[in-house]
Scaffold this motif. Structure first.
Motif: not given
Length: 357
Positions: A72-92, A192-199
Protein backbone atom coordinates in the motif's frame (compact mmCIF):
# COMPACT_ATOMS: atom_id res chain seq x y z
CA UNK A 1 -18.79 -13.63 -3.57
CA UNK A 2 -22.46 -12.90 -4.16
CA UNK A 3 -24.71 -10.51 -2.24
CA UNK A 4 -28.47 -10.86 -2.58
CA UNK A 5 -30.00 -7.41 -2.18
CA UNK A 6 -33.58 -6.29 -1.74
CA UNK A 7 -34.70 -2.70 -2.08
CA UNK A 8 -36.55 -1.01 0.78
CA UNK A 9 -36.98 2.24 -1.15
CA UNK A 10 -36.67 2.77 -4.92
CA UNK A 11 -33.21 2.32 -6.41
CA UNK A 12 -31.92 4.71 -9.07
CA UNK A 13 -28.78 3.86 -11.04
CA UNK A 14 -29.31 5.84 -14.25
CA UNK A 15 -29.61 4.39 -17.72
CA UNK A 16 -29.19 4.97 -21.43
CA UNK A 17 -32.28 7.18 -21.64
CA UNK A 18 -32.40 10.31 -19.51
CA UNK A 19 -34.90 10.05 -16.67
CA UNK A 20 -35.36 6.30 -17.01
CA UNK A 21 -33.75 3.27 -15.36
CA UNK A 22 -34.15 0.27 -17.66
CA UNK A 23 -32.24 -2.07 -15.31
CA UNK A 24 -29.81 -1.98 -12.39
CA UNK A 25 -26.58 -0.49 -13.75
CA UNK A 26 -23.27 -1.37 -12.09
CA UNK A 27 -21.84 2.10 -12.78
CA UNK A 28 -24.55 3.76 -10.69
CA UNK A 29 -23.78 1.45 -7.78
CA UNK A 30 -20.03 2.02 -8.04
CA UNK A 31 -20.37 5.79 -7.82
CA UNK A 32 -22.24 5.66 -4.52
CA UNK A 33 -19.93 3.00 -3.07
CA UNK A 34 -16.91 5.13 -3.81
CA UNK A 35 -18.55 8.23 -2.28
CA UNK A 36 -19.23 6.44 1.00
CA UNK A 37 -15.79 4.80 1.02
CA UNK A 38 -14.14 8.21 0.61
CA UNK A 39 -16.14 9.56 3.56
CA UNK A 40 -15.13 6.58 5.71
CA UNK A 41 -11.44 6.77 4.78
CA UNK A 42 -11.30 10.49 5.56
CA UNK A 43 -13.11 9.87 8.83
CA UNK A 44 -10.48 7.27 9.77
CA UNK A 45 -7.66 9.71 9.04
CA UNK A 46 -6.68 8.15 5.73
CA UNK A 47 -5.96 9.76 2.39
CA UNK A 48 -8.82 10.21 -0.10
CA UNK A 49 -8.41 12.48 -3.10
CA UNK A 50 -11.05 14.66 -4.71
CA UNK A 51 -11.99 12.48 -7.73
CA UNK A 52 -13.54 15.44 -9.55
CA UNK A 53 -10.06 16.95 -9.87
CA UNK A 54 -8.30 13.82 -11.10
CA UNK A 55 -5.61 14.19 -8.46
CA UNK A 56 -4.47 10.55 -8.44
CA UNK A 57 -2.48 9.12 -11.34
CA UNK A 58 -0.52 5.91 -11.13
CA UNK A 59 3.18 6.42 -11.91
CA UNK A 60 4.70 3.05 -12.79
CA UNK A 61 8.25 4.41 -12.62
CA UNK A 62 7.78 5.73 -9.08
CA UNK A 63 6.19 2.42 -8.13
CA UNK A 64 9.26 0.51 -9.33
CA UNK A 65 11.66 2.89 -7.58
CA UNK A 66 9.81 2.82 -4.24
CA UNK A 67 11.86 1.21 -1.47
CA UNK A 68 8.80 0.58 0.72
CA UNK A 69 8.20 -3.03 1.75
CA UNK A 70 4.45 -2.50 2.22
CA UNK A 71 2.44 -2.73 -1.01
CA UNK A 72 0.00 0.00 0.00
CA UNK A 73 2.88 2.38 0.69
CA UNK A 74 4.43 1.58 -2.69
CA UNK A 75 1.13 2.49 -4.32
CA UNK A 76 1.01 5.73 -2.32
CA UNK A 77 4.55 6.48 -3.49
CA UNK A 78 3.25 5.89 -7.02
CA UNK A 79 0.59 8.57 -6.60
CA UNK A 80 -2.51 6.72 -5.40
CA UNK A 81 -4.58 7.60 -2.33
CA UNK A 82 -6.17 4.88 -0.19
CA UNK A 83 -9.45 5.11 -2.09
CA UNK A 84 -7.97 5.00 -5.59
CA UNK A 85 -5.94 1.95 -4.66
CA UNK A 86 -9.26 0.09 -4.40
CA UNK A 87 -11.52 1.96 -6.83
CA UNK A 88 -8.96 2.78 -9.50
CA UNK A 89 -7.50 5.90 -11.08
CA UNK A 90 -5.72 6.95 -14.24
CA UNK A 91 -3.25 4.18 -15.03
CA UNK A 92 -4.52 1.89 -12.26
CA UNK A 93 -7.33 -0.60 -12.72
CA UNK A 94 -10.04 -1.02 -10.11
CA UNK A 95 -9.17 -3.94 -7.81
CA UNK A 96 -12.57 -5.57 -8.17
CA UNK A 97 -15.47 -5.99 -10.55
CA UNK A 98 -19.20 -5.87 -9.84
CA UNK A 99 -21.69 -7.80 -11.91
CA UNK A 100 -25.46 -7.62 -11.53
CA UNK A 101 -27.05 -11.05 -11.96
CA UNK A 102 -30.61 -12.28 -11.49
CA UNK A 103 -32.14 -8.80 -11.62
CA UNK A 104 -35.70 -9.20 -10.34
CA UNK A 105 -36.43 -5.49 -9.98
CA UNK A 106 -39.14 -3.52 -11.78
CA UNK A 107 -40.23 0.14 -11.92
CA UNK A 108 -42.25 1.16 -8.87
CA UNK A 109 -44.99 2.45 -11.14
CA UNK A 110 -45.71 2.16 -14.84
CA UNK A 111 -44.71 4.83 -17.30
CA UNK A 112 -42.00 7.46 -17.14
CA UNK A 113 -44.03 10.23 -15.52
CA UNK A 114 -42.45 11.51 -12.29
CA UNK A 115 -44.44 11.85 -9.12
CA UNK A 116 -44.92 15.54 -8.29
CA UNK A 117 -45.47 16.11 -4.57
CA UNK A 118 -46.29 19.69 -3.58
CA UNK A 119 -46.37 20.23 0.18
CA UNK A 120 -48.48 23.13 1.47
CA UNK A 121 -47.04 26.45 0.35
CA UNK A 122 -45.00 25.06 -2.54
CA UNK A 123 -45.91 25.86 -6.15
CA UNK A 124 -43.48 23.52 -7.87
CA UNK A 125 -42.72 20.89 -5.28
CA UNK A 126 -40.51 17.85 -5.74
CA UNK A 127 -40.40 15.53 -8.76
CA UNK A 128 -39.72 11.86 -8.01
CA UNK A 129 -39.01 9.48 -10.92
CA UNK A 130 -40.05 5.79 -10.82
CA UNK A 131 -36.99 3.99 -9.48
CA UNK A 132 -36.80 0.21 -9.41
CA UNK A 133 -37.75 -2.11 -6.55
CA UNK A 134 -37.32 -5.81 -6.00
CA UNK A 135 -34.31 -8.07 -5.53
CA UNK A 136 -31.07 -8.59 -7.40
CA UNK A 137 -27.73 -10.27 -6.86
CA UNK A 138 -24.34 -8.60 -7.01
CA UNK A 139 -21.44 -10.86 -7.91
CA UNK A 140 -18.11 -9.46 -6.68
CA UNK A 141 -14.88 -10.48 -8.39
CA UNK A 142 -11.51 -9.51 -6.92
CA UNK A 143 -8.66 -10.43 -4.61
CA UNK A 144 -9.56 -11.49 -1.07
CA UNK A 145 -8.57 -8.22 0.63
CA UNK A 146 -10.49 -6.05 -1.82
CA UNK A 147 -13.59 -8.21 -1.52
CA UNK A 148 -13.47 -7.89 2.28
CA UNK A 149 -13.25 -4.10 2.04
CA UNK A 150 -16.29 -4.12 -0.23
CA UNK A 151 -18.24 -6.50 1.98
CA UNK A 152 -17.70 -4.26 5.01
CA UNK A 153 -18.58 -1.22 2.92
CA UNK A 154 -21.85 -2.81 1.78
CA UNK A 155 -22.67 -3.55 5.42
CA UNK A 156 -22.29 0.13 6.31
CA UNK A 157 -24.43 1.14 3.33
CA UNK A 158 -27.12 -1.33 4.38
CA UNK A 159 -27.23 -0.05 7.96
CA UNK A 160 -26.79 3.71 7.52
CA UNK A 161 -26.08 4.71 3.91
CA UNK A 162 -27.69 4.35 0.52
CA UNK A 163 -26.95 2.74 -2.82
CA UNK A 164 -27.15 4.40 -6.23
CA UNK A 165 -28.07 7.98 -7.04
CA UNK A 166 -30.65 10.44 -5.67
CA UNK A 167 -30.13 9.77 -1.95
CA UNK A 168 -31.40 13.30 -1.18
CA UNK A 169 -34.77 12.21 -2.59
CA UNK A 170 -34.82 9.07 -0.48
CA UNK A 171 -33.68 6.48 -3.02
CA UNK A 172 -31.32 3.55 -2.41
CA UNK A 173 -32.14 2.05 1.01
CA UNK A 174 -31.37 -1.66 0.81
CA UNK A 175 -31.21 -4.87 2.82
CA UNK A 176 -28.65 -7.65 2.30
CA UNK A 177 -30.71 -10.82 2.41
CA UNK A 178 -27.82 -13.29 2.71
CA UNK A 179 -25.69 -11.39 5.23
CA UNK A 180 -25.58 -14.32 7.69
CA UNK A 181 -24.14 -16.50 4.93
CA UNK A 182 -21.36 -14.11 3.91
CA UNK A 183 -20.38 -12.27 7.11
CA UNK A 184 -17.93 -15.01 8.16
CA UNK A 185 -15.66 -13.78 5.37
CA UNK A 186 -14.85 -10.83 7.68
CA UNK A 187 -13.74 -12.93 10.66
CA UNK A 188 -10.06 -12.10 10.10
CA UNK A 189 -10.63 -8.48 8.97
CA UNK A 190 -11.72 -5.29 10.74
CA UNK A 191 -12.07 -1.59 10.04
CA UNK A 192 -9.54 -0.92 12.80
CA UNK A 193 -7.03 -3.10 10.99
CA UNK A 194 -7.82 -1.34 7.71
CA UNK A 195 -7.41 2.10 9.32
CA UNK A 196 -3.90 1.17 10.43
CA UNK A 197 -2.98 0.43 6.82
CA UNK A 198 -4.32 3.73 5.48
CA UNK A 199 -1.84 6.49 4.74
CA UNK A 200 -1.67 9.18 7.40
CA UNK A 201 -3.40 12.33 6.18
CA UNK A 202 -1.31 14.97 7.92
CA UNK A 203 -3.14 17.90 6.29
CA UNK A 204 -6.16 19.53 7.89
CA UNK A 205 -9.52 17.95 6.94
CA UNK A 206 -11.12 19.54 3.88
CA UNK A 207 -14.58 20.80 4.81
CA UNK A 208 -15.61 20.60 1.14
CA UNK A 209 -15.15 16.82 1.01
CA UNK A 210 -17.36 14.27 2.84
CA UNK A 211 -15.92 13.01 6.12
CA UNK A 212 -18.05 10.80 8.38
CA UNK A 213 -16.84 12.71 11.44
CA UNK A 214 -19.03 15.56 10.19
CA UNK A 215 -22.14 13.43 9.59
CA UNK A 216 -25.19 12.66 11.63
CA UNK A 217 -27.44 9.65 10.95
CA UNK A 218 -30.93 8.92 12.20
CA UNK A 219 -33.50 6.15 12.02
CA UNK A 220 -37.07 7.12 12.84
CA UNK A 221 -39.52 4.34 13.75
CA UNK A 222 -43.28 4.65 14.02
CA UNK A 223 -46.44 2.58 14.11
CA UNK A 224 -49.02 3.79 11.54
CA UNK A 225 -52.55 4.09 12.95
CA UNK A 226 -53.99 2.41 9.84
CA UNK A 227 -53.13 1.45 6.26
CA UNK A 228 -54.16 4.84 4.87
CA UNK A 229 -52.01 6.89 7.28
CA UNK A 230 -50.08 8.46 4.39
CA UNK A 231 -53.19 9.83 2.64
CA UNK A 232 -53.69 12.55 5.26
CA UNK A 233 -50.21 14.04 4.85
CA UNK A 234 -50.33 17.55 3.41
CA UNK A 235 -49.44 17.51 -0.29
CA UNK A 236 -50.48 13.92 -0.96
CA UNK A 237 -54.03 14.74 -2.04
CA UNK A 238 -53.17 15.26 -5.70
CA UNK A 239 -51.01 12.12 -5.98
CA UNK A 240 -53.13 9.75 -3.86
CA UNK A 241 -54.17 7.58 -6.81
CA UNK A 242 -50.54 7.03 -7.86
CA UNK A 243 -49.20 6.41 -4.37
CA UNK A 244 -52.00 4.03 -3.39
CA UNK A 245 -50.72 1.36 -5.79
CA UNK A 246 -47.46 0.96 -3.84
CA UNK A 247 -48.18 2.52 -0.43
CA UNK A 248 -47.97 -0.85 1.32
CA UNK A 249 -44.32 -1.12 0.21
CA UNK A 250 -42.96 2.42 0.51
CA UNK A 251 -44.23 6.01 0.84
CA UNK A 252 -42.43 9.09 -0.58
CA UNK A 253 -42.19 11.30 2.52
CA UNK A 254 -38.93 13.25 1.80
CA UNK A 255 -40.69 16.26 0.19
CA UNK A 256 -42.98 16.92 3.17
CA UNK A 257 -40.23 16.46 5.73
CA UNK A 258 -37.76 18.67 3.88
CA UNK A 259 -40.47 21.27 3.38
CA UNK A 260 -41.14 21.46 7.12
CA UNK A 261 -37.47 21.45 8.12
CA UNK A 262 -36.41 24.06 5.60
CA UNK A 263 -39.35 26.42 5.31
CA UNK A 264 -40.87 26.25 8.80
CA UNK A 265 -37.91 25.74 11.13
CA UNK A 266 -34.70 26.90 9.44
CA UNK A 267 -32.96 29.88 11.05
CA UNK A 268 -30.81 32.27 9.01
CA UNK A 269 -28.24 32.28 11.80
CA UNK A 270 -27.51 28.64 10.94
CA UNK A 271 -25.83 29.79 7.66
CA UNK A 272 -26.91 29.68 4.00
CA UNK A 273 -29.90 27.41 3.43
CA UNK A 274 -29.05 26.85 -0.25
CA UNK A 275 -25.64 25.45 0.64
CA UNK A 276 -27.24 22.94 3.00
CA UNK A 277 -30.55 22.08 1.34
CA UNK A 278 -29.39 22.42 -2.24
CA UNK A 279 -30.58 24.43 -5.19
CA UNK A 280 -31.88 23.52 -8.63
CA UNK A 281 -30.64 26.29 -10.89
CA UNK A 282 -27.84 27.09 -13.31
CA UNK A 283 -25.39 26.83 -10.42
CA UNK A 284 -26.90 23.60 -9.11
CA UNK A 285 -25.96 22.75 -5.52
CA UNK A 286 -26.37 19.23 -4.18
CA UNK A 287 -28.16 19.17 -0.84
CA UNK A 288 -26.48 17.72 2.24
CA UNK A 289 -29.55 16.06 3.74
CA UNK A 290 -30.70 12.61 2.65
CA UNK A 291 -33.97 11.28 4.03
CA UNK A 292 -35.50 8.04 2.82
CA UNK A 293 -39.00 7.11 1.81
CA UNK A 294 -40.91 5.37 4.61
CA UNK A 295 -40.80 1.57 4.45
CA UNK A 296 -42.20 -1.28 6.59
CA UNK A 297 -39.91 -3.05 9.03
CA UNK A 298 -39.93 -6.73 9.94
CA UNK A 299 -41.68 -6.12 13.28
CA UNK A 300 -44.71 -4.40 11.75
CA UNK A 301 -43.53 -0.86 12.41
CA UNK A 302 -42.31 1.54 9.71
CA UNK A 303 -38.96 3.28 9.35
CA UNK A 304 -37.45 6.39 7.81
CA UNK A 305 -33.69 6.67 7.57
CA UNK A 306 -31.71 9.85 7.13
CA UNK A 307 -28.26 11.41 7.12
CA UNK A 308 -26.89 14.92 7.14
CA UNK A 309 -23.46 16.20 6.18
CA UNK A 310 -23.14 18.86 8.87
CA UNK A 311 -20.56 20.98 7.06
CA UNK A 312 -20.88 24.70 6.37
CA UNK A 313 -23.65 25.16 8.97
CA UNK A 314 -23.95 25.41 12.74
CA UNK A 315 -24.05 21.66 13.42
CA UNK A 316 -25.67 21.56 16.86
CA UNK A 317 -28.97 23.38 16.19
CA UNK A 318 -29.27 21.83 12.72
CA UNK A 319 -28.79 18.34 14.13
CA UNK A 320 -31.31 19.01 16.90
CA UNK A 321 -33.83 19.97 14.22
CA UNK A 322 -33.29 16.90 12.05
CA UNK A 323 -33.28 14.45 14.96
CA UNK A 324 -36.43 15.81 16.63
CA UNK A 325 -38.99 12.99 16.53
CA UNK A 326 -41.81 15.36 17.54
CA UNK A 327 -41.48 17.32 14.29
CA UNK A 328 -41.64 14.13 12.22
CA UNK A 329 -44.62 12.86 14.24
CA UNK A 330 -46.53 16.05 13.62
CA UNK A 331 -45.63 16.20 9.92
CA UNK A 332 -46.73 12.62 9.26
CA UNK A 333 -49.76 12.76 11.55
CA UNK A 334 -48.65 9.87 13.75
CA UNK A 335 -47.94 9.52 17.47
CA UNK A 336 -45.26 7.74 19.43
CA UNK A 337 -42.55 7.76 16.76
CA UNK A 338 -39.03 7.37 18.12
CA UNK A 339 -35.63 8.45 16.84
CA UNK A 340 -32.36 6.50 17.00
CA UNK A 341 -29.28 8.54 16.13
CA UNK A 342 -25.63 7.94 15.33
CA UNK A 343 -23.16 10.82 15.15
CA UNK A 344 -19.45 9.90 15.34
CA UNK A 345 -17.36 13.05 15.79
CA UNK A 346 -13.94 11.49 16.33
CA UNK A 347 -11.99 8.75 14.59
CA UNK A 348 -12.31 6.48 17.65
CA UNK A 349 -16.08 6.97 17.75
CA UNK A 350 -16.31 6.17 14.03
CA UNK A 351 -14.22 3.05 14.48
CA UNK A 352 -16.52 1.88 17.25
CA UNK A 353 -19.55 2.37 14.98
CA UNK A 354 -17.95 0.50 12.07
CA UNK A 355 -16.70 -2.34 14.25
CA UNK A 356 -20.20 -2.94 15.61
CA UNK A 357 -22.06 -3.10 12.32
Amino acid sequence: MELTISTLTPLWTGGVETGKVDRIHETGILGSLRWWYEAIVRGLGGRACDPSKGECRFDAEKYQKSTATDERQRLRDAGLCDVCQLFGATGWRRRFRLEVVNDQTAPLWAGNQPLNIRPPGRNRGWFLPPGRMGTFTLRIHGDATSVKHLLALFRFVERWGSLGAKPQLGYGVIAIQNWDAVKNNLNDWSWRQAAQSFGNNSSAPNADLPDLRRFGFFRYRFQPPNAAWWSRIGGFERVAAQVRSFANRTVPVPPVLKNVWRFQHWQRAWEDEHTFWGRVATDRIRGKVAVSWAYPSTDGSWEIRGSAWLSGVKPEPVWQLLSDAAIVNQTLGVTGGTMDTMRPQTTDQLLNVLENL
